[in-house]
Design a protein around this motif. Sequence first.
Motif, mmCIF file in Angstrom:
data_model
loop_
_atom_site.group_PDB
_atom_site.id
_atom_site.type_symbol
_atom_site.label_atom_id
_atom_site.label_comp_id
_atom_site.label_asym_id
_atom_site.label_seq_id
_atom_site.Cartn_x
_atom_site.Cartn_y
_atom_site.Cartn_z
ATOM 1 N N GLY A 58 36.835 39.764 50.407
ATOM 2 C CA GLY A 58 36.801 39.136 51.733
ATOM 3 C C GLY A 58 38.055 38.343 52.049
ATOM 4 O O GLY A 58 38.036 37.438 52.894
ATOM 5 N N LYS A 59 39.141 38.649 51.372
ATOM 6 C CA LYS A 59 40.387 37.869 51.558
ATOM 7 C C LYS A 59 41.429 38.761 52.234
ATOM 8 O O LYS A 59 41.708 39.867 51.763
ATOM 9 N N ALA A 60 42.024 38.262 53.315
ATOM 10 C CA ALA A 60 43.044 39.056 54.014
ATOM 11 C C ALA A 60 44.420 38.749 53.446
ATOM 12 O O ALA A 60 44.695 37.623 53.035
ATOM 13 N N ILE A 61 45.280 39.770 53.423
ATOM 14 C CA ILE A 61 46.670 39.515 52.996
ATOM 15 C C ILE A 61 47.520 39.107 54.202
ATOM 16 O O ILE A 61 48.491 38.373 54.068
ATOM 17 N N GLU A 62 47.099 39.551 55.388
ATOM 18 C CA GLU A 62 47.876 39.216 56.587
ATOM 19 C C GLU A 62 47.982 37.693 56.718
ATOM 20 O O GLU A 62 46.982 36.978 56.675
ATOM 21 N N GLY A 63 49.208 37.206 56.806
ATOM 22 C CA GLY A 63 49.432 35.768 56.959
ATOM 23 C C GLY A 63 49.384 34.983 55.653
ATOM 24 O O GLY A 63 49.486 33.752 55.655
ATOM 25 N N SER A 64 49.246 35.675 54.534
ATOM 26 C CA SER A 64 49.030 34.974 53.262
ATOM 27 C C SER A 64 50.329 34.534 52.571
ATOM 28 O O SER A 64 51.411 35.037 52.856
ATOM 29 N N THR A 65 50.161 33.598 51.641
ATOM 30 C CA THR A 65 51.247 33.198 50.740
ATOM 31 C C THR A 65 50.945 33.808 49.382
ATOM 32 O O THR A 65 49.866 33.573 48.823
ATOM 33 N N VAL A 66 51.895 34.589 48.874
ATOM 34 C CA VAL A 66 51.687 35.275 47.598
ATOM 35 C C VAL A 66 52.713 34.766 46.590
ATOM 36 O O VAL A 66 53.884 34.578 46.931
ATOM 37 N N VAL A 67 52.251 34.570 45.357
ATOM 38 C CA VAL A 67 53.160 34.194 44.266
ATOM 39 C C VAL A 67 53.193 35.358 43.289
ATOM 40 O O VAL A 67 52.141 35.814 42.818
ATOM 41 N N GLU A 68 54.397 35.839 43.002
ATOM 42 C CA GLU A 68 54.536 36.943 42.048
ATOM 43 C C GLU A 68 55.235 36.446 40.785
ATOM 44 O O GLU A 68 56.243 35.746 40.860
ATOM 45 N N VAL A 69 54.717 36.871 39.640
ATOM 46 C CA VAL A 69 55.328 36.555 38.339
ATOM 47 C C VAL A 69 56.144 37.773 37.898
ATOM 48 O O VAL A 69 55.630 38.893 37.889
ATOM 49 N N GLY A 70 57.417 37.561 37.517
ATOM 50 C CA GLY A 70 58.204 38.646 36.912
ATOM 51 C C GLY A 70 58.703 39.687 37.895
ATOM 52 O O GLY A 70 58.268 40.834 37.879
ATOM 53 N N THR A 71 59.656 39.299 38.733
ATOM 54 C CA THR A 71 60.187 40.194 39.772
ATOM 55 C C THR A 71 60.786 41.468 39.177
ATOM 56 O O THR A 71 60.545 42.574 39.684
#
Length: 317
Positions: A58-71
């Motif tokens: 039930g979580k939208a990605i639109e408008g979200s803040t994402v943190v990525e580990v290990g580019t």
Amino acid sequence: MNWKQKSVIQNVTASLPRWLGSKIYYQMQRRFGKLGTADPRSRLEAGLRMLRYAEREGKAIEGSTVVEVGTGHRMNVPIALWLIGAARICTYDLNPYLRARLVLDDVAYMRANEQKIFDVFGDVAERAIFQKRWHRLMDMHVNADNFKHAFNVEYHGPGDAAKTGLADNSADLHVSFTVLEHISAAVLGSIMAEARRILKVDGLFIHHIDFTDHFAHADNTITHVNFLQFNEPTWMKLGGNRFMYMNRLRVDDMTALVLNANLEILHDDRLVDDRSLEALNSDLVVDAQFRNKSAETNATARQWVVARVLQDETVAA
Ligand SMILES: C[S@@+](CC[C@H](N)C(=O)[O-])C[C@H]1O[C@@H](n2cnc3c(N)ncnc32)[C@H](O)[C@@H]1O
């Protein structure tokens, strides 16, 4: 390439001064390895899979803040997340491997192969946000100066995912793709504690782990569990250099780390490798540290683990 030769080349290169070793290893990967050709689809698929897990919760990605580990060297998971609507992607890598040249090649591939990219995203490619961003990708003047900003990416390299500097409860998603197997268990504990701190109450922890012996990716004479036969000191001599380091945690160890970080697992999708299972059930003798695990556990090649933060009242209960 024979895996033992690869191990010698990596160890020799890793023993050079850091700047020189990195330069030489990068050139070798460009010429003979996985950095030689652009085809971003596997990472775009990974971004799409993150979207599917998020939407199942039930979580939208639109408008979200994402943190990525290990580019790593490229930015295809962040670009996928941007295409499906992320507003801000903060990506961290201890080593500043990211290369503008590679990202620009990936963007050129996407522009030249529109149908292949649409096939990856399927019905998601019909969404308004995707269409809007796709047209922007096709039209934008992307270059070595603006390629991060163009995709809403904040790159922290060198940057430690255990110390993001982000505010408490500020991230919607905490993600990685084929990264956690390269980080020691102690540091993973700190990264997971940091994820717990920065994730919002309804935030999600979505990670893909590749448990296979990475030497087997370029040498099919060995199985994906070949490295389990070595004790720790021997393995560190063979694959402990900075280009190959793998923690050899098995899927049960990784799952325990997630649970110990007070994260509640929502999805745990595993893929067991048949050839590994066959080797383990016949003649492969594994080191003592792996002997009390089931063959399925040792032969698990991949895991997608999705978790959410257990709230204090849930922890106390
Ligand atoms: C296999 S590579 C990245 C793969 C990349 N995500 C991809 O999809 O191709 C793993 C990366 O994790 C990085 N890394 C290791 N420890 C880290 C940490 N504590 N914080 C951030 N990045 C880390 C390494 O420098 C390396 O670039």
